[in-house]
Scaffold this motif. Structure first.
Motif, PDB file in Angstrom:
ATOM      1  N   GLY A   1       0.822  -1.206   0.000  1.00 13.58           N
ATOM      2  CA  GLY A   1       0.000   0.000   0.000  1.00 13.58           C
ATOM      3  C   GLY A   1       0.854   1.252   0.000  1.00 13.58           C
ATOM      4  N   GLN A   2       0.478   2.199  -0.809  1.00 17.27           N
ATOM      5  CA  GLN A   2       1.175   3.478  -0.909  1.00 17.27           C
ATOM      6  C   GLN A   2       0.347   4.543  -0.194  1.00 17.27           C
ATOM      7  OE1 GLN A   2       4.264   3.567  -2.754  1.00 17.27           O
ATOM      8  NE2 GLN A   2       3.864   1.394  -2.367  1.00 17.27           N
TER       9      GLN A   2
ATOM     10  N   SER B   1      -1.475   7.315  -7.913  1.00 13.23           N
ATOM     11  CA  SER B   1      -1.612   5.913  -8.300  1.00 13.23           C
ATOM     12  C   SER B   1      -1.579   5.021  -7.071  1.00 13.23           C
ATOM     13  CB  SER B   1      -0.495   5.522  -9.259  1.00 13.23           C
ATOM     14  OG  SER B   1      -0.645   4.171  -9.625  1.00 13.23           O
ATOM     15  N   PRO B   2      -2.729   4.455  -6.688  1.00 22.41           N
ATOM     16  CA  PRO B   2      -2.736   3.526  -5.555  1.00 22.41           C
ATOM     17  C   PRO B   2      -2.094   2.198  -5.969  1.00 22.41           C
ATOM     18  CG  PRO B   2      -4.929   3.652  -6.535  1.00 22.41           C
ATOM     19  CD  PRO B   2      -4.055   4.601  -7.309  1.00 22.41           C
ATOM     20  N   ALA B   3      -1.682   1.384  -4.986  1.00 21.76           N
ATOM     21  CA  ALA B   3      -1.265   0.011  -5.302  1.00 21.76           C
ATOM     22  C   ALA B   3      -2.525  -0.703  -5.772  1.00 21.76           C
ATOM     23  CB  ALA B   3      -0.675  -0.657  -4.073  1.00 21.76           C
ATOM     24  N   PHE B   4      -2.567  -1.106  -7.049  1.00 19.87           N
ATOM     25  CA  PHE B   4      -3.838  -1.495  -7.667  1.00 19.87           C
ATOM     26  C   PHE B   4      -3.518  -2.391  -8.860  1.00 19.87           C
ATOM     27  CE2 PHE B   4      -7.101  -0.785 -10.877  1.00 19.87           C
ATOM     28  CZ  PHE B   4      -8.267  -0.359 -10.245  1.00 19.87           C
ATOM     29  N   VAL B   5      -4.023  -3.612  -8.856  1.00 26.13           N
ATOM     30  CA  VAL B   5      -3.873  -4.506 -10.011  1.00 26.13           C
ATOM     31  C   VAL B   5      -5.265  -5.057 -10.308  1.00 26.13           C
ATOM     32  CG1 VAL B   5      -2.842  -6.641 -10.872  1.00 26.13           C
ATOM     33  CG2 VAL B   5      -1.474  -5.081  -9.470  1.00 26.13           C
ATOM     34  N   GLY B   6      -5.803  -4.682 -11.462  1.00 26.68           N
ATOM     35  CA  GLY B   6      -7.192  -5.039 -11.738  1.00 26.68           C
ATOM     36  C   GLY B   6      -7.406  -5.573 -13.137  1.00 26.68           C
ATOM     37  N   ARG B   7      -8.609  -6.054 -13.368  1.00 23.35           N
ATOM     38  CA  ARG B   7      -9.002  -6.501 -14.703  1.00 23.35           C
ATOM     39  C   ARG B   7     -10.424  -6.026 -14.963  1.00 23.35           C
ATOM     40  NH1 ARG B   7     -10.043 -12.029 -16.362  1.00 23.35           N
ATOM     41  NH2 ARG B   7     -11.525 -10.802 -17.544  1.00 23.35           N
TER      42      ARG B   7
ATOM     43  N   ALA C   1      -6.081  -3.430   2.726  1.00 19.10           N
ATOM     44  CA  ALA C   1      -5.916  -4.114   1.440  1.00 19.10           C
ATOM     45  C   ALA C   1      -7.158  -4.950   1.205  1.00 19.10           C
ATOM     46  CB  ALA C   1      -4.680  -4.995   1.447  1.00 19.10           C
ATOM     47  N   GLY C   2      -7.495  -5.137  -0.060  1.00 22.67           N
ATOM     48  CA  GLY C   2      -8.677  -5.943  -0.351  1.00 22.67           C
ATOM     49  C   GLY C   2      -9.048  -5.907  -1.815  1.00 22.67           C
ATOM     50  N   LEU C   3     -10.343  -5.980  -2.045  1.00 25.29           N
ATOM     51  CA  LEU C   3     -10.893  -6.040  -3.395  1.00 25.29           C
ATOM     52  C   LEU C   3     -11.758  -4.810  -3.628  1.00 25.29           C
ATOM     53  CD1 LEU C   3     -12.579  -9.482  -4.134  1.00 25.29           C
ATOM     54  CD2 LEU C   3     -10.633  -8.436  -5.317  1.00 25.29           C
ATOM     55  N   VAL C   4     -11.632  -4.214  -4.802  1.00 28.12           N
ATOM     56  CA  VAL C   4     -12.472  -3.060  -5.114  1.00 28.12           C
ATOM     57  C   VAL C   4     -13.190  -3.269  -6.443  1.00 28.12           C
ATOM     58  CG1 VAL C   4     -10.536  -1.781  -6.182  1.00 28.12           C
ATOM     59  CG2 VAL C   4     -12.540  -0.524  -5.363  1.00 28.12           C
ATOM     60  N   VAL C   5     -14.428  -2.840  -6.494  1.00 35.60           N
ATOM     61  CA  VAL C   5     -15.177  -2.749  -7.749  1.00 35.60           C
ATOM     62  C   VAL C   5     -15.135  -1.268  -8.098  1.00 35.60           C
ATOM     63  CG1 VAL C   5     -17.379  -3.154  -8.885  1.00 35.60           C
ATOM     64  CG2 VAL C   5     -16.603  -4.690  -7.076  1.00 35.60           C
ATOM     65  N   PHE C   6     -14.404  -0.954  -9.157  1.00 36.84           N
ATOM     66  CA  PHE C   6     -13.925   0.416  -9.354  1.00 36.84           C
ATOM     67  C   PHE C   6     -14.410   1.004 -10.671  1.00 36.84           C
ATOM     68  CE2 PHE C   6     -10.553   3.448 -10.540  1.00 36.84           C
ATOM     69  CZ  PHE C   6     -10.429   4.172  -9.365  1.00 36.84           C
ATOM     70  N   MET C   7     -15.031   2.173 -10.604  1.00 36.18           N
ATOM     71  CA  MET C   7     -15.390   2.893 -11.824  1.00 36.18           C
ATOM     72  C   MET C   7     -14.433   4.071 -12.007  1.00 36.18           C
ATOM     73  SD  MET C   7     -17.367   2.508 -14.262  1.00 36.18           S
ATOM     74  CE  MET C   7     -18.464   3.201 -15.458  1.00 36.18           C
ATOM     75  N   ASN C   8     -14.299   4.878 -10.996  1.00 34.41           N
ATOM     76  CA  ASN C   8     -13.251   5.887 -10.957  1.00 34.41           C
ATOM     77  C   ASN C   8     -13.094   6.299  -9.490  1.00 34.41           C
ATOM     78  OD1 ASN C   8     -15.151   8.013 -10.381  1.00 34.41           O
ATOM     79  ND2 ASN C   8     -15.599   8.158 -12.559  1.00 34.41           N
ATOM     80  N   GLU C   9     -12.245   7.290  -9.217  1.00 37.13           N
ATOM     81  CA  GLU C   9     -11.923   7.570  -7.812  1.00 37.13           C
ATOM     82  C   GLU C   9     -13.106   8.128  -7.027  1.00 37.13           C
ATOM     83  OE1 GLU C   9     -10.479   8.641 -10.519  1.00 37.13           O
ATOM     84  OE2 GLU C   9      -9.782  10.697 -10.366  1.00 37.13           O
TER      85      GLU C   9
ATOM     86  N   MET D   1     -12.309  -4.642 -11.774  1.00 33.89           N
ATOM     87  CA  MET D   1     -12.289  -5.318 -10.477  1.00 33.89           C
ATOM     88  C   MET D   1     -10.835  -5.529 -10.095  1.00 33.89           C
ATOM     89  SD  MET D   1     -15.336  -7.892 -11.382  1.00 33.89           S
ATOM     90  CE  MET D   1     -16.892  -7.677 -10.528  1.00 33.89           C
ATOM     91  N   ALA D   2     -10.467  -5.029  -8.924  1.00 29.82           N
ATOM     92  CA  ALA D   2      -9.034  -4.971  -8.623  1.00 29.82           C
ATOM     93  C   ALA D   2      -8.714  -5.403  -7.212  1.00 29.82           C
ATOM     94  CB  ALA D   2      -8.515  -3.557  -8.853  1.00 29.82           C
ATOM     95  N   MET D   3      -7.486  -5.907  -7.089  1.00 23.75           N
ATOM     96  CA  MET D   3      -6.855  -6.071  -5.779  1.00 23.75           C
ATOM     97  C   MET D   3      -6.147  -4.757  -5.506  1.00 23.75           C
ATOM     98  SD  MET D   3      -5.262  -9.692  -6.905  1.00 23.75           S
ATOM     99  CE  MET D   3      -5.188  -9.114  -8.591  1.00 23.75           C
ATOM    100  N   TYR D   4      -6.215  -4.277  -4.292  1.00 21.79           N
ATOM    101  CA  TYR D   4      -5.533  -3.020  -4.028  1.00 21.79           C
ATOM    102  C   TYR D   4      -5.098  -2.962  -2.575  1.00 21.79           C
ATOM    103  CZ  TYR D   4      -8.861  -0.624  -1.088  1.00 21.79           C
ATOM    104  OH  TYR D   4      -9.611  -0.257  -0.018  1.00 21.79           O
ATOM    105  N   ALA D   5      -4.218  -2.010  -2.296  1.00 18.93           N
ATOM    106  CA  ALA D   5      -3.777  -1.775  -0.914  1.00 18.93           C
ATOM    107  C   ALA D   5      -3.477  -0.295  -0.770  1.00 18.93           C
ATOM    108  CB  ALA D   5      -2.526  -2.603  -0.598  1.00 18.93           C
TER     109      ALA D   5
END
Ligand code: 6LW
Length: 515
Positions: free
Chosen positions: A351-352, A361-367, A391-399, A485-489
């Motif tokens: 996590g940043q 840019s958050p720590a974020f790896v998504g598909r 840290a966890g899972l996010v359903v992301f459209m924008n910030e 849908m991303a993993m992030y911290a």
């Protein structure tokens, strides 16, 4: 009769551009602020596409630092892909720096060149056309400071990136809003200029004009638009921004973007998707796309050598040395924010300071979410012991619009939290104490909701709550993207001391792939 189904590339893959080299087709799409940028796909049949990678893989090719207010997509807008004399060219706009540029490569897998910025060429949606006489034209969407809006063109030297002529206005379309997304073709002695009009929403359409010379005057097709699903109840809507390609058998095809609104609504959460339709020519020499100008969920495949779709691989175990091209970061990833090497077989995020709500840019790896009905699940090991680490899972459209299920350390204890942000409204939906290092986090998506759950490894899933799909749609959240849908911290203002390790990411379709 052999048929195929749309979208041929589901999920947020808009503004497709296609070219053919022998029996191989290559296709690129927009990628906005996701990195790497400009996904590139290969196909033998125009229907089944395999992602080769990305065109823009280096920060030096794609700086994404955000300048403007949150919630509006910047980064890469509509690219064009062309092949000429042994080279692939991809030309596009980086809206984060308001510059048009191209890169080139001998192989679609790369390596792709550094960007060649085109001085004196503004606007968006640049396209290239190689004429028989050796001249190369750049055609794009412009119209500033009192100039007529529409399509402008100039001659360009691709060795230097310099314009060789004055830019000239060549067509304004048929009166729809936002005449844009031009592509120029020479077919049977005519220069055809195909564009998008009506805006990229429900009024979207494709129109075309032709001329005997590259700069016009362009004569509008009396039967425009040649594609539009506006004012219909078809399951695919907002069709537009097309590119044409001729198959080896002489048949013509169009790729274009379309959306699939959530049933009984005028909202869509998967973004604008890549679709395909056959192209017919009238006796007067005008093309017509699809079913008499309408795009369907299923079209006749003609003589396309349509193969079997590749088996869907639901699971990434992060066992490789590199991330598969399905994964993207949000903006340029901070060095040290992710690793496949730190714990082999796991994806590690650190996590940043940046959070999901920031323009950093958050720590974020998504598909991309590619199916309205699907389920994702990760096994995460994370032992936070400093206030604010999560840290966890996010359903992301924008910030400004996202829902997340996270493990966090708050008030001296670690917890699982489900929370949502919908514009300025922020809410914590559930909070439970959770001390074990390992947790399975999951999201089940259907047409109308995202349901969040967790489980202890080996245990039964427990639902924590749900959020509406409606708020994570372009119509509500703005921008040009779809759900990722991303993993992030995040350390919420500082770098996390504890890394978050993800053993796998499981993505299960709960519906037929392309419906
Ligand atoms: C793109 C424009 C458009 O540059 O949307 O649908 C913009 N068409 O042509 C962003 O995708």
């Amino acid at each position: 009769m052999k048929t195929f189904k749309n979208p041929v590339i589901p999920g947020f893959y808009p503004d497709p551009s296609v070219c053919r080299v022998g029996g191989d087709y290559y296709l690129v799409t927009s990628s906005f602020e996701y990195f790497p940028g400009v996904p590139i796909f290969h196909s033998k049949d125009l229907v089944n596409w395999h992602q080769l990678g990305h065109v823009l893989t280096r920060e030096s090719q794609l700086p994404l630092a955000r300048r403007h207010r949150p919630g509006f997509s910047q980064g890469i807008f509509a690219p064009t892909l062309r092949y000429h004399n042994g080279r692939f060219y991809m030309i596009t706009t980086n809206m984060s720096i308001s510059k048009n540029f191209f890169v080139w490569a001998e192989w679609p897998e790369g390596p792709w060149s550094d960007p060649v910025y085109i001085e004196g060429w503004e606007g968006i949606d640049p396209s290239l056309f190689f004429d028989d006489d050796g001249k190369v034209y750049i055609t794009g969407t412009q119209g500033f400071q009192g100039e007529p809006e529409g399509i402008y063109q100039a001659e360009i030297d691709l060795e230097t990136g310099k314009l060789l002529s004055e830019r000239r206005w060549i067509w304004g379309g048929t009166g729809g809003s936002y005449p844009e997304g031009p592509h120029l073709y020479k077919i049977n002695g005519w220069y055809y200029l195909m564009i998008a009009e009506g805006g990229t929403e429900y009024g979207h359409m494709v129109t075309i004009a032709r001329s005997r010379t590259p700069y016009g005057p362009y004569e509008s097709n009396p039967n425009n638009p040649i594609l539009s699903n506006r004012s219909t109840s078809k399951p695919i809507q907002a069709t537009g921004h097309a590119d044409l390609v001729q198959a080896e058998d002489g048949s013509w095809w169009a790729v274009f973007l379309g959306i699939r609104p959530i049933p009984f609504t005028k909202r869509h959460n998967l973004g604008r998707e890549t679709c395909l339709a056959p192209v017919w020519w009238t006796e007067e020499g005008w093309p017509v796309i699809g079913n008499n100008g309408k795009a369907e969920l299923e079209h006749d495949a003609g003589n396309l050598p349509v193969g079997e779709p590749a088996a869907w691989n639901p699971r990434d175990d992060f066992d490789g040395q590199e991330l598969s091209p399905v994964w993207v970061f949000y903006r340029n990833p901070t060095p040290g924010s992710w690793s496949l090497a730190e714990r082999p077989g796991w994806l590690t995020l650190r996590g940043q300071a940046a959070t999901l709500n920031d323009t950093g840019s958050p720590a974020f790896v998504g598909r991309r979410q590619q199916h309205r009905n699907c389920e994702i699940m990760v096994l995460m090991e994370f032992e936070p012991y400093e206030e604010g680490e999560e840290a966890g899972l996010v359903v992301f459209m924008n910030e400004l619009f996202h829902y997340e299920i996270v493990k966090t350390f708050e008030g001296g204890t670690s917890k699982l939290v489900l929370r949502r942000r919908v514009g300025s409204m922020r809410q914590t939906d559930a909070e439970i104490e959770y001390k074990d290092p390992a947790v399975i986090l999951g999201v089940k998506a259907d047409d109308y909701s995202y349901t969040f759950f967790y489980a202890r490894p080996g245990g039964e899933p427990v639902e924590l709550g749900e959020g509406e799909t409606a708020f994570l749609t372009s119509e509500v959240a703005n921008g040009f993207t779809g759900v990722v849908m991303a993993m992030y911290a995040t350390g919420n203002g500082k770098t996390c001391r504890s890394p978050a390790h993800f053993d796998y990411f499981h993505y299960r379709q709960l519906e037929e792939r392309t419906v």
